[in-house]
Scaffold this motif. Sequence first.
Motif, PDB file in Angstrom:
ATOM      1  N   LYS A  26       0.865  -1.184   0.000  1.00 32.07           N
ATOM      2  CA  LYS A  26       0.000   0.000   0.000  1.00 32.07           C
ATOM      3  C   LYS A  26       0.894   1.223   0.000  1.00 32.07           C
ATOM      4  CE  LYS A  26      -4.088  -1.835   2.215  1.00 32.07           C
ATOM      5  NZ  LYS A  26      -5.049  -1.688   3.279  1.00 32.07           N
ATOM      6  N   CYS A  27       0.287   2.389  -0.160  1.00 33.77           N
ATOM      7  CA  CYS A  27       1.090   3.612  -0.133  1.00 33.77           C
ATOM      8  C   CYS A  27       1.763   3.744   1.241  1.00 33.77           C
ATOM      9  CB  CYS A  27       0.207   4.824  -0.409  1.00 33.77           C
ATOM     10  SG  CYS A  27       1.089   6.384  -0.222  1.00 33.77           S
ATOM     11  N   VAL A  28       3.068   3.941   1.231  1.00 30.77           N
ATOM     12  CA  VAL A  28       3.810   3.997   2.488  1.00 30.77           C
ATOM     13  C   VAL A  28       3.457   5.252   3.292  1.00 30.77           C
ATOM     14  CG1 VAL A  28       5.855   5.098   1.459  1.00 30.77           C
ATOM     15  CG2 VAL A  28       6.130   3.718   3.509  1.00 30.77           C
ATOM     16  N   LEU A  29       2.910   6.268   2.612  1.00 31.03           N
ATOM     17  CA  LEU A  29       2.620   7.524   3.311  1.00 31.03           C
ATOM     18  C   LEU A  29       1.185   7.611   3.819  1.00 31.03           C
ATOM     19  CD1 LEU A  29       4.702  10.006   1.152  1.00 31.03           C
ATOM     20  CD2 LEU A  29       5.123   9.297   3.514  1.00 31.03           C
ATOM     21  N   CYS A  30       0.201   7.161   3.007  1.00 29.17           N
ATOM     22  CA  CYS A  30      -1.194   7.334   3.441  1.00 29.17           C
ATOM     23  C   CYS A  30      -1.940   6.006   3.581  1.00 29.17           C
ATOM     24  CB  CYS A  30      -1.937   8.253   2.475  1.00 29.17           C
ATOM     25  SG  CYS A  30      -2.275   7.460   0.893  1.00 29.17           S
ATOM     26  N   ASP A  31      -1.254   4.899   3.264  1.00 24.57           N
ATOM     27  CA  ASP A  31      -1.821   3.563   3.437  1.00 24.57           C
ATOM     28  C   ASP A  31      -2.990   3.241   2.489  1.00 24.57           C
ATOM     29  OD1 ASP A  31      -0.913   1.374   4.891  1.00 24.57           O
ATOM     30  OD2 ASP A  31      -2.721   1.357   6.124  1.00 24.57           O
ATOM     31  N   ILE A  86       4.501   4.956  -3.318  1.00 29.28           N
ATOM     32  CA  ILE A  86       3.584   6.023  -2.921  1.00 29.28           C
ATOM     33  C   ILE A  86       2.523   6.214  -4.015  1.00 29.28           C
ATOM     34  CG2 ILE A  86       5.114   7.276  -1.353  1.00 29.28           C
ATOM     35  CD1 ILE A  86       5.797   9.209  -3.566  1.00 29.28           C
ATOM     36  N   CYS A  87       1.331   6.624  -3.586  1.00 28.35           N
ATOM     37  CA  CYS A  87       0.225   6.797  -4.526  1.00 28.35           C
ATOM     38  C   CYS A  87       0.270   8.206  -5.126  1.00 28.35           C
ATOM     39  CB  CYS A  87      -1.109   6.564  -3.827  1.00 28.35           C
ATOM     40  SG  CYS A  87      -1.587   7.903  -2.724  1.00 28.35           S
ATOM     41  N   LYS A  88      -0.561   8.408  -6.137  1.00 28.97           N
ATOM     42  CA  LYS A  88      -0.548   9.683  -6.870  1.00 28.97           C
ATOM     43  C   LYS A  88      -0.777  10.894  -5.951  1.00 28.97           C
ATOM     44  CE  LYS A  88      -2.396  11.652 -11.068  1.00 28.97           C
ATOM     45  NZ  LYS A  88      -3.603  11.784 -11.866  1.00 28.97           N
ATOM     46  N   ASP A  89      -1.682  10.722  -4.991  1.00 27.80           N
ATOM     47  CA  ASP A  89      -1.990  11.831  -4.076  1.00 27.80           C
ATOM     48  C   ASP A  89      -0.776  12.246  -3.243  1.00 27.80           C
ATOM     49  OD1 ASP A  89      -4.547  11.662  -4.977  1.00 27.80           O
ATOM     50  OD2 ASP A  89      -5.276  10.461  -3.269  1.00 27.80           O
ATOM     51  N   CYS A  90       0.159  11.339  -3.091  1.00 28.21           N
ATOM     52  CA  CYS A  90       1.304  11.612  -2.218  1.00 28.21           C
ATOM     53  C   CYS A  90       2.564  12.003  -2.996  1.00 28.21           C
ATOM     54  CB  CYS A  90       1.593  10.410  -1.324  1.00 28.21           C
ATOM     55  SG  CYS A  90       0.268  10.073  -0.147  1.00 28.21           S
ATOM     56  N   PHE A  91       2.453  12.050  -4.342  1.00 25.95           N
ATOM     57  CA  PHE A  91       3.638  12.412  -5.143  1.00 25.95           C
ATOM     58  C   PHE A  91       4.258  13.713  -4.647  1.00 25.95           C
ATOM     59  CE2 PHE A  91       2.605  10.129  -9.431  1.00 25.95           C
ATOM     60  CZ  PHE A  91       2.727   8.909  -8.783  1.00 25.95           C
TER      61      PHE A  91
HETATM   62 ZN   LIG Z   1      -0.524   7.977  -0.598  1.00 22.50          ZN
END
Ligand SMILES: [Zn+2]
Length: 252
Positions: free
Chosen positions: A152-157, A174-179
């Motif tokens: 999963k995204c390491v920053l927002c899960d 990381i997911c797009k929202d966290c780029f």
């Molecule tokens: Zn994320």
Amino acid sequence: MLVKSEGIVLREVKFEETNKILTIFSRKYGKVTAMARGALRPRSPLIASSQVFSYSDYNFYKGKSFYHVNQGDIIDSFYSIREDMNRLLYGAYILELVDSSIVEEVPNERLFELLKKGLKVLSSLDKDFLKFIIAFEIKYISFLGYRPYLNKCVLCDKDINNTLKFSINYGGVICKDCFKLDHYSEKMDILMLNFLKDLLYAPLDELDEIKIPKDVMFKLQDIMVKYILNNIEKKKFYSLDFMKSIKKNGGL
Ligand SMILES: [Zn+2]
């Protein structure tokens, strides 16, 4: 004090006329510096067990500042690693990886087993060296305690979809929202991510089934090396620079 342990020679340095100072990764005591007295004499019983790559059962005498090798019964010399340029170059890199990231006298049995298995597989490898080395790298860095977060995204899960990157700083995808939270993250796609997971979970001697396009492997290798260097706080690997210079000059 006399101690016994299996070990693998990571490094050897000539000392005075006939001695060697060895860096040995031992199963029980972790990395140790050990004097192999007389190892360079033509009839020394330590000739085989004091060579780089050698895997032996050692008897050490533990002195004040370092160990002395009293005896070494060879288990496997991994001699065939020296008989092939690719094996030798990648083998040197594996040893440098292990040597540069472990501290003296801290045992890490999983890492010891990985090194042993890695040398064993490498000693009969004839192709797919890059795939083997990426698999080694990701297992190695995981066993050191820096297993990257890949599910999963390491920053927002949040779940990861097709648009993702790999953050070296945060240690995972990381997911797009966290780029926007890590401008230095590396390009990655779902295909690359799945290959990386495959290489993390497959045993080193069962990689044949995993078919990875060459360009994907180059990208993954690049990310892995950056990720490892960042975590073990090193600037570069000498063995990789050497490998590049040889390949560039048409040596392989
Ligand atoms: Zn994320």
